[in-house]
Enzyme design. Structure first.
Site, PDB file in Angstrom:
ATOM      1  N   HIS A  59      -0.526 -45.260 -15.116  1.00  0.00           N
ATOM      2  CA  HIS A  59      -0.739 -46.688 -14.854  1.00  0.00           C
ATOM      3  C   HIS A  59      -0.046 -47.550 -15.916  1.00  0.00           C
ATOM      4  CE1 HIS A  59      -3.417 -46.650 -11.386  1.00  0.00           C
ATOM      5  NE2 HIS A  59      -3.980 -45.576 -11.916  1.00  0.00           N
ATOM      6  N   GLU A 116      -7.429 -36.968  -6.680  1.00  0.00           N
ATOM      7  CA  GLU A 116      -7.570 -38.417  -6.580  1.00  0.00           C
ATOM      8  C   GLU A 116      -6.810 -38.881  -5.338  1.00  0.00           C
ATOM      9  OE1 GLU A 116      -6.370 -40.427 -10.150  1.00  0.00           O
ATOM     10  OE2 GLU A 116      -8.060 -39.623 -11.291  1.00  0.00           O
TER      11      GLU A 116
END
Length: 153
Positions: A59, A116
């Protein structure tokens, strides 16, 4: 952003749901807070399977996006999104837009992270299509990399 917008539009057209960008770029201080939260919940060993340590998160590159839909009620705390129509569609079609499902369900030993179904990584259409066409699902397998996280090395 153009690739993400095109992927969201294709989902709406092909599946009929609305995707949302749940979490994208995180600066270092935000990743510190996210990681500390998981350490508080699961301890360091548990957090390392779920959340990257600050300085190691995809991220922080701006190339990762956590994606959910507006109708399922799924969150990034559980794997239910992978069972939704949009989650299944994304897993099968994100490559068309330059994205890959970064942490597949059966690849924890390879990636170092738990499944995920919401976490997609932009790698560009050339690489995503090559990975799709060769059946290689992870960057670790494609590039011969060790599983992350390896904070000691």
């Amino acid at each position: 952003m153009a690739a993400l917008a095109a992927m969201f539009a294709a989902d709406k057209n092909e599946v009929g749901t609305q995707l949302v960008a749940q979490s994208g770029y995180r600066d270092y201080s935000v990743q510190v807070r996210a990681y500390q939260y998981y350490v508080g919940v699961d301890g360091v060993a548990g957090a390392d399977k779920t959340s990257a340590r600050p300085g190691f998160s995809e991220h922080q590159t701006g190339l990762a996006m956590d994606i959910l839909d507006t109708t399922s009620g799924c969150t990034t705390d559980f794997d239910c999104f992978g069972k939704t129509a949009s989650g299944k569609w994304l897993a099968a079609n994100a490559y068309r837009f330059g994205y890959i499902l970064r942490y597949p369900a059966d690849k924890t030993a390879i990636t170092g992270y738990e499944y995920e179904p919401w976490h997609f990584r932009y790698v560009g259409t050339e690489l995503s299509n090559e990975m799709h066409n060769t059946g290689v699902e992870t960057l670790e397998e494609f590039f011969g990399l060790p599983a992350a996280p390896d904070y000691g090395g």
